[in-house]
Design a protein around this motif. Structure first.
Motif, short mmCIF file in Angstrom:
data_model
loop_
_atom_site.label_atom_id
_atom_site.label_comp_id
_atom_site.label_asym_id
_atom_site.label_seq_id
_atom_site.Cartn_x
_atom_site.Cartn_y
_atom_site.Cartn_z
N GLU A 107 -14.76 -4.36 0.44
CA GLU A 107 -15.71 -4.30 1.55
C GLU A 107 -15.19 -4.97 2.82
O GLU A 107 -15.96 -5.29 3.71
N ASN A 108 -13.91 -5.20 2.90
CA ASN A 108 -13.30 -5.67 4.15
C ASN A 108 -12.76 -4.48 4.92
O ASN A 108 -12.26 -3.51 4.34
N PHE A 109 -12.87 -4.57 6.23
CA PHE A 109 -12.41 -3.48 7.09
C PHE A 109 -11.30 -3.99 8.00
O PHE A 109 -11.45 -5.04 8.65
N HIS A 110 -10.20 -3.27 8.03
CA HIS A 110 -9.09 -3.62 8.91
C HIS A 110 -8.75 -2.41 9.78
O HIS A 110 -8.67 -1.29 9.29
N TYR A 111 -8.57 -2.71 11.06
CA TYR A 111 -8.16 -1.65 11.98
C TYR A 111 -7.06 -2.23 12.87
O TYR A 111 -7.21 -3.31 13.44
N ALA A 112 -5.98 -1.51 13.00
CA ALA A 112 -4.86 -1.97 13.83
C ALA A 112 -4.21 -0.77 14.49
O ALA A 112 -4.04 0.28 13.87
N THR A 113 -3.89 -0.93 15.74
CA THR A 113 -3.19 0.11 16.47
C THR A 113 -2.40 -0.55 17.59
O THR A 113 -2.66 -1.71 17.97
N SER A 114 -1.44 0.16 18.12
CA SER A 114 -0.62 -0.41 19.19
C SER A 114 -0.13 0.70 20.10
O SER A 114 -0.04 1.87 19.70
N THR A 115 0.15 0.33 21.32
CA THR A 115 0.76 1.23 22.29
C THR A 115 1.97 0.51 22.87
O THR A 115 2.38 -0.54 22.38
N GLN A 116 2.49 1.06 23.93
CA GLN A 116 3.66 0.43 24.55
C GLN A 116 3.32 -0.94 25.13
O GLN A 116 4.15 -1.85 25.13
#
Length: 260
Positions: A221-230
């Motif tokens: 039930e843990n939520f992880h969100y990760a994203t990256s750009t320049q």
């Protein structure tokens, strides 16, 4: 006790008369001496008074000379100070004109550069234009429920960061021009712009958590969100049984925005 005889009484009377006569003569001699020395005493007293008046006059003359010397010194130094002040103000005015000319040149260069780039960003020195832009961007929604991601915000951030840099540069120019009022206004606008960027990240983070099912979740039930750009790295963590506890965003300049 036998009574004194007539001879003894007569002797005592004679001694008493002689003593009184001697006292009278002594007093007369003292009176004559005082009367004979009267002019001398008066002369001594007159000389003492004259010496006192002479000393008083000398003190007054000395004080007068000191006062005249001090006034002459003050007058001379005042004239010198006025001359130095005029020279200083003349130099300051010359420097001020140079600084203002330099600031105007830099502002013209920035305007020309913005014109060549066809930039839609407002001129930081044009307060009505800047206020309008900030108001419109504050009301503008970044992204929507159909696209619960950070991409829309990432696309908008370069212009936002560019405007922050332009405002910071304008603050520097106003500092050079010694324009305190304009500095304060620009710093307020810069803080407002930074706060708007922060609120945009808050909004995007909340939308992602509202649509967490589109991103998948862990069995615990843990939520992880990760994203990256320049230029940006975005990370979001949340407990699906509760509200998001923490989110952070790091841009290319290593500025950290935190959302609680």
């Amino acid at each position: 006790m036998p009574k004194p005889g007539p001879k003894k009484n007569a002797k005592n009377a004679i001694d008493k008369a002689l003593a009184e006569e001697e006292e009278r003569k002594r007093l007369e001699e003292g009176a004559l001496l005082f009367l004979s020395n009267g002019p001398a005493l008066q002369l001594v007293a007159a000389e003492a008074r004259l010496a006192e008046l002479r000393a008083k006059k000398e003190r007054e003359l000395k004080e007068l000379r000191l006062r005249e010397t001090f006034e002459a010194f003050v007058s001379q130094e005042k004239a010198k100070l006025e001359t130095e002040t005029e020279d200083f103000l003349r130099k300051v005015n010359g420097y001020d004109s140079v600084v203002r000319k330099f600031a105007a040149t830099k502002r013209d260069e920035a305007d020309w550069k913005r014109f060549l780039l066809c930039s839609k960003l407002p001129d930081p020195t044009n307060e009505p234009e800047l206020n309008t832009y900030l108001g419109l961007w504050a009301e503008e929604t970044v992204g929507n429920d159909d696209d619960p991601s950070v991409q829309a915000l990432v696309d908008a951030l370069p212009d936002a960061e560019k405007l922050c840099n332009n405002i910071a540069e304008a603050v520097s120019l106003e500092c050079d021009a010694l324009n305190h009022g304009a500095q304060v206004n620009l710093r307020v606008h810069l803080a407002t712009m930074r706060q708007l960027i922060q609120s945009k990240w808050d909004s995007v983070s909340c939308r992602i958590m509202q649509h967490f099912d589109l991103f998948g979740s862990e069995p615990n039930e843990n939520f992880h969100y990760a994203t990256s750009t320049q230029d940006y790295i975005c990370g979001l963590w949340g407990n699906l049984t509760r509200n998001p506890r923490h989110a952070c965003v790091i841009d290319g300049s290593y500025d950290l925005y935190r959302v609680s």
